[in-house]
Design a protein around this motif. Structure first.
Motif, PDB file in Angstrom:
ATOM      1  N   LYS A   6       1.505  -1.103  -0.130  1.00  0.00           N
ATOM      2  CA  LYS A   6      -0.220   0.078  -0.107  1.00  0.00           C
ATOM      3  C   LYS A   6       1.156   1.394  -0.168  1.00  0.00           C
ATOM      4  O   LYS A   6       2.215   1.028   0.489  1.00  0.00           O
ATOM      5  CB  LYS A   6      -0.883   0.455   1.460  1.00  0.00           C
ATOM      6  N   ASP A  30      -1.490  -2.420  -4.559  1.00  0.00           N
ATOM      7  CA  ASP A  30      -2.632  -2.750  -4.000  1.00  0.00           C
ATOM      8  C   ASP A  30      -3.715  -1.624  -3.696  1.00  0.00           C
ATOM      9  O   ASP A  30      -5.146  -2.141  -3.649  1.00  0.00           O
ATOM     10  CB  ASP A  30      -2.952  -4.228  -2.642  1.00  0.00           C
ATOM     11  N   GLU A  31      -3.470  -0.614  -2.955  1.00  0.00           N
ATOM     12  CA  GLU A  31      -4.011   0.364  -2.824  1.00  0.00           C
ATOM     13  C   GLU A  31      -3.048   1.231  -2.937  1.00  0.00           C
ATOM     14  O   GLU A  31      -2.070   1.723  -2.091  1.00  0.00           O
ATOM     15  CB  GLU A  31      -4.562   0.176  -2.205  1.00  0.00           C
ATOM     16  N   ILE A  32      -3.784   2.575  -3.340  1.00  0.00           N
ATOM     17  CA  ILE A  32      -3.262   3.774  -3.421  1.00  0.00           C
ATOM     18  C   ILE A  32      -4.008   4.919  -2.128  1.00  0.00           C
ATOM     19  O   ILE A  32      -4.976   4.907  -2.838  1.00  0.00           O
ATOM     20  CB  ILE A  32      -2.741   4.634  -4.838  1.00  0.00           C
ATOM     21  N   ILE A  33      -3.204   5.726  -1.132  1.00  0.00           N
ATOM     22  CA  ILE A  33      -4.109   5.861  -0.295  1.00  0.00           C
ATOM     23  C   ILE A  33      -3.377   7.726  -0.249  1.00  0.00           C
ATOM     24  O   ILE A  33      -3.040   7.963   0.201  1.00  0.00           O
ATOM     25  CB  ILE A  33      -4.128   5.635   1.229  1.00  0.00           C
ATOM     26  N   LYS A  48      -8.964  10.985  -6.952  1.00  0.00           N
ATOM     27  CA  LYS A  48     -10.267   9.690  -6.671  1.00  0.00           C
ATOM     28  C   LYS A  48     -10.202   9.153  -8.021  1.00  0.00           C
ATOM     29  O   LYS A  48     -10.400   8.249  -8.900  1.00  0.00           O
ATOM     30  CB  LYS A  48     -11.631  10.424  -6.605  1.00  0.00           C
ATOM     31  N   ALA A  52      -7.369   6.361  -7.038  1.00  0.00           N
ATOM     32  CA  ALA A  52      -6.780   6.525  -5.567  1.00  0.00           C
ATOM     33  C   ALA A  52      -8.014   6.203  -4.389  1.00  0.00           C
ATOM     34  O   ALA A  52      -9.439   7.334  -4.587  1.00  0.00           O
ATOM     35  CB  ALA A  52      -5.970   7.510  -5.183  1.00  0.00           C
ATOM     36  N   THR A  53      -7.752   5.511  -3.361  1.00  0.00           N
ATOM     37  CA  THR A  53      -8.549   5.771  -2.852  1.00  0.00           C
ATOM     38  C   THR A  53      -8.318   7.294  -1.487  1.00  0.00           C
ATOM     39  O   THR A  53      -6.873   7.912  -1.155  1.00  0.00           O
ATOM     40  CB  THR A  53      -8.525   4.702  -0.839  1.00  0.00           C
ATOM     41  N   TYR A  72      -6.252   4.952   8.581  1.00  0.00           N
ATOM     42  CA  TYR A  72      -7.442   3.843   8.020  1.00  0.00           C
ATOM     43  C   TYR A  72      -6.509   2.710   7.691  1.00  0.00           C
ATOM     44  O   TYR A  72      -7.672   1.403   7.615  1.00  0.00           O
ATOM     45  CB  TYR A  72      -7.410   4.988   7.311  1.00  0.00           C
ATOM     46  N   ILE A  73      -5.058   2.299   7.520  1.00  0.00           N
ATOM     47  CA  ILE A  73      -4.865   0.720   7.077  1.00  0.00           C
ATOM     48  C   ILE A  73      -5.219   0.269   8.407  1.00  0.00           C
ATOM     49  O   ILE A  73      -5.691  -1.101   8.938  1.00  0.00           O
ATOM     50  CB  ILE A  73      -3.280   0.594   6.959  1.00  0.00           C
ATOM     51  N   GLN A  76      -7.790  -2.074   8.742  1.00  0.00           N
ATOM     52  CA  GLN A  76      -7.902  -2.940   7.634  1.00  0.00           C
ATOM     53  C   GLN A  76      -8.522  -4.606   8.033  1.00  0.00           C
ATOM     54  O   GLN A  76      -7.899  -5.026   8.716  1.00  0.00           O
ATOM     55  CB  GLN A  76      -7.941  -2.685   6.718  1.00  0.00           C
ATOM     56  N   PRO A  80      -1.174  -4.542   4.517  1.00  0.00           N
ATOM     57  CA  PRO A  80      -0.466  -4.824   4.384  1.00  0.00           C
ATOM     58  C   PRO A  80       0.477  -5.860   5.095  1.00  0.00           C
ATOM     59  O   PRO A  80       1.284  -6.073   6.275  1.00  0.00           O
ATOM     60  CB  PRO A  80      -0.039  -3.582   3.871  1.00  0.00           C
TER      61      PRO A  80
END
Length: 230
Positions: A6, A30-33, A48, A52-53, A72-73, A76, A80
């Motif tokens: 992430k 897996d995720e871009i924050i 957005k 991205a988140t 935030y992570i 979940q 990660p």
């Protein structure tokens, strides 16, 4: 087993650059924050739209934004393996993320810093105060801790569990140096990877102002002396 990666991107008024940053991040992520740190422009909308988140953190400060992303992570279900920190101004080359995480994946290194070495930097991409501040901070870390760091570069990767073990606290300018000092104190393995660096899009909120440079310098030195005499 495929690692879960992430990316955390603090961003304050980066509407002109944030899409470029997100677009150039390799697909292995897996995720871009993106954490909009009190932005007043189209940073959130553009991030957005780029996939991205997007989170909002109204307390201004680089550390505040990074901590928001970590919070935030933490909520979940699936955690990660690796967290990558990257700026939103497009001064780094996001495609080099694969090089940044390689020592973690291949050699089980805990922490990697992208070092903005002179021969790979675009002219004018770092101000004289940034160059001097990095030199002084890393020299002091070498003096007090025998560290091998040459830069406080914001493009960095760390194993998620090791990041939690650092118990990061800094809310503003001292985030990067706090991380490196705690890595040293906890005797975590680390390496630097040379990275390219170009002139950012827009004006720097820290090094682009006299006030920002002074406060950043004070914060960085404060963390170093705090840990040196603990």
């Amino acid at each position: 087993m495929k690692p879960i990666i992430k990316v955390i991107i603090p961003a304050y008024n980066e509407q002109d650059s944030i899409e470029n940053v997100i677009k150039d991040i390799p697909e292995i992520v897996d995720e871009i924050i993106v954490i909009s740190n009190n932005s007043t422009d189209a940073t959130e909308i553009n991030a957005k739209n780029a996939g991205a988140t997007v989170l909002s953190e109204n307390k201004k400060g680089y550390g505040y934004a990074c901590l928001k992303g970590m919070d935030y992570i933490s909520k979940q279900k699936t955690k990660p393996s690796i967290i990558v920190f990257l700026d939103g101004d497009y001064s780094d080359y996001p495609e080099q993320l694969t090089e940044i995480i390689a020592p973690i994946l291949q050699d089980n290194i805990n922490f990697v810093v992208g070092a903005r070495v002179k021969e790979l930097r675009e002219n004018g991409s770092m101000t004289p105060q940034q160059v001097f501040g990095n030199w002084l901070a890393t020299k002091l870390m070498k003096l007090f801790f025998n560290a091998k760091f040459s830069d406080l570069g914001p493009f960095r990767a760390i194993k998620y569990n090791e990041l939690l073990a650092l118990k990061m606290q800094d809310k503003t300018y001292g985030w990067t140096v706090e991380m490196q000092l705690k890595v040293l104190k906890q005797k975590m393995s680390y390496v630097e990877i040379p990275v390219k660096y170009r002139n950012r899009i827009g004006v720097s909120k820290v090094s682009g102002t006299v006030k920002g440079s002074i406060f950043a310098g004070i914060k960085i030195l404060g963390w170093i002396f705090k840990y040196s005499f603990k």
